[in-house]
Design a protein around this motif. Sequence first.
Motif, short mmCIF file in Angstrom:
data_model
loop_
_atom_site.label_atom_id
_atom_site.label_comp_id
_atom_site.label_asym_id
_atom_site.label_seq_id
_atom_site.Cartn_x
_atom_site.Cartn_y
_atom_site.Cartn_z
N PHE A 174 100.21 90.96 -45.83
CA PHE A 174 99.24 90.77 -44.73
C PHE A 174 99.60 91.59 -43.51
O PHE A 174 98.73 92.00 -42.76
CB PHE A 174 99.03 89.28 -44.42
N GLN A 175 100.90 91.90 -43.32
CA GLN A 175 101.26 92.72 -42.17
C GLN A 175 100.69 94.13 -42.30
O GLN A 175 100.14 94.68 -41.34
CB GLN A 175 102.78 92.79 -42.02
N ARG A 176 100.81 94.71 -43.46
CA ARG A 176 100.28 96.07 -43.67
C ARG A 176 98.77 96.12 -43.46
O ARG A 176 98.25 97.05 -42.84
CB ARG A 176 100.64 96.55 -45.08
N ARG A 177 98.10 95.12 -43.95
CA ARG A 177 96.64 95.13 -43.83
C ARG A 177 96.19 94.79 -42.41
O ARG A 177 95.18 95.33 -41.94
CB ARG A 177 96.05 94.18 -44.87
N THR A 178 96.91 93.93 -41.73
CA THR A 178 96.59 93.65 -40.33
C THR A 178 96.74 94.91 -39.49
O THR A 178 95.92 95.20 -38.62
CB THR A 178 97.51 92.54 -39.78
N THR A 179 97.81 95.67 -39.73
CA THR A 179 98.05 96.92 -38.99
C THR A 179 96.88 97.88 -39.16
O THR A 179 96.41 98.48 -38.19
CB THR A 179 99.35 97.59 -39.46
N VAL A 180 96.39 98.01 -40.38
CA VAL A 180 95.24 98.90 -40.63
C VAL A 180 94.00 98.38 -39.91
O VAL A 180 93.24 99.14 -39.31
CB VAL A 180 94.97 99.02 -42.14
N ALA A 181 93.80 97.06 -39.94
CA ALA A 181 92.59 96.48 -39.37
C ALA A 181 92.51 96.64 -37.86
O ALA A 181 91.42 96.81 -37.30
CB ALA A 181 92.51 94.99 -39.73
N VAL A 182 93.65 96.59 -37.16
CA VAL A 182 93.62 96.66 -35.69
C VAL A 182 93.85 98.08 -35.16
O VAL A 182 93.74 98.30 -33.96
CB VAL A 182 94.68 95.71 -35.06
N ARG A 183 94.13 99.03 -36.05
CA ARG A 183 94.33 100.40 -35.60
C ARG A 183 92.97 101.08 -35.41
O ARG A 183 92.16 101.16 -36.34
CB ARG A 183 95.17 101.18 -36.62
N ARG A 184 92.72 101.57 -34.20
CA ARG A 184 91.42 102.17 -33.91
C ARG A 184 91.16 103.43 -34.72
O ARG A 184 90.01 103.80 -34.97
CB ARG A 184 91.31 102.51 -32.42
N THR A 185 92.23 104.11 -35.15
CA THR A 185 92.08 105.36 -35.88
C THR A 185 91.88 105.16 -37.38
O THR A 185 91.70 106.14 -38.11
CB THR A 185 93.29 106.27 -35.63
N SER A 186 91.91 103.93 -37.85
CA SER A 186 91.66 103.68 -39.27
C SER A 186 90.22 104.07 -39.60
O SER A 186 89.31 103.84 -38.81
CB SER A 186 91.89 102.21 -39.62
N SER A 187 90.03 104.62 -40.80
CA SER A 187 88.67 104.97 -41.22
C SER A 187 87.91 103.70 -41.56
O SER A 187 88.52 102.65 -41.84
CB SER A 187 88.72 105.88 -42.44
N PRO A 188 86.57 103.77 -41.56
CA PRO A 188 85.79 102.59 -41.94
C PRO A 188 86.17 102.07 -43.33
O PRO A 188 86.22 100.86 -43.54
CB PRO A 188 84.35 103.10 -41.92
#
Length: 408
Positions: A174-188
């Motif tokens: 869940f930490q890895r996925r949370t990081t992706v979810a809150v990073r503004r530069t993550s792709s849709p």
Amino acid sequence: MTKIVADERADVEFPVERGCPFAPPAEYERLRRQASISRVRLVSGAEAWWVSGHEEGRAVLADRRFSSDRRRDGFPFFVADTAAVEQFRSQPPLMVGMDGEEHAAARRRLIGEFTVKRLAALRPRIQEIVDLAVDDLLATDRRPADLVRTVSLPVPSLVICELLGVPYADHDFFQRRTTVAVRRTSSPEERGRALAELRGYLGDLVTRKASEPGDDLISRQIARQCQEGALDHAGLVSMAFLLLTAGHETTANMISLGVLALLTHPEQLALVTADPDRTPMAVEELLRYFAIADGVTSRVATEDVRIGEVSIRAGEGVIVSGLSANWDPSVFENPDVLDVGRGARHHLAFGFGPHQCLGQNLARTELEIVFDTLFRRVPTLRLPVPIEDLPLKTDSIIYGAYELPVTW
């Protein structure tokens, strides 16, 4: 009294990345000097009201005519891609996105989990968790060691996992996925996949808890709903999603930034270590100083509202900048000075009004125990690299540090 300008749009696009970790962006300071409330352009191309003043911020957050419902037209988002926004809106709402009685009922169901009595009972276990994390730090055979990996993330992750009944063995998932979810530069696509996987994991967990309950928050909420006559599986998943992500991500970043601030302000650290009774005030000052979740206090007006001299129309988005409000010199004298004796509990780091953070006292407890324990057991702790070399989370909607090298 700060002048309020309503008919001009600021020539800056929001959100603005933080540069120095020990100061808001220069644009924040400039806007607040010009106005308590300004019209700004968002990265999505939409416009919204940016609230810089402490008094005006509290007024907005306490006014029920400003909605937290992310599904409403005009709600201001800090991301540009419309696909991510639409996907978010299609999910059952989180408690932070509810209004009125729906929000009040959801909050009442959880408030008993965060009472002073329950947190007092949790305190010895939190101390054990912190001691084990510091043991791991001291046992590291390589220096510098990463405080984020050894202390900042494990402590709140394990605390919230035990509280919710989530297996800690899954924390990396869940930490890895949370990081992706809150990073503004993550792709849709990246953000959508991360959110779907998190919800899928929590959906399976809720199903499992329904048939195999334990002594944990999720199991107690399931039992309560069954007693009331209906199990809201999707609602329970949303609740668990909010508590799991908010319960570790924000506190972990505050641990890292708090340690960084104290290490680079040795005179303030000396005051805390000489008198641990100062630690609660130091925590409040650090929360004020950093205000890491600056965009959480976004709203949309449901009717025409006048705040000060500004008329905000129904359907217009409003963003209360906790960071700017917490550096309002009319409320906090010399706000750029880190002062652990300030007594800054009236800051907006946890929001204000009906949506003030439910878990704020749990976060305070964790921060107090970490700072007291870490600096007592590792009194020679120091930063071995220049601040400008630290990998800070300038690309995230929750500010912090990806790594914090320390040695002793």
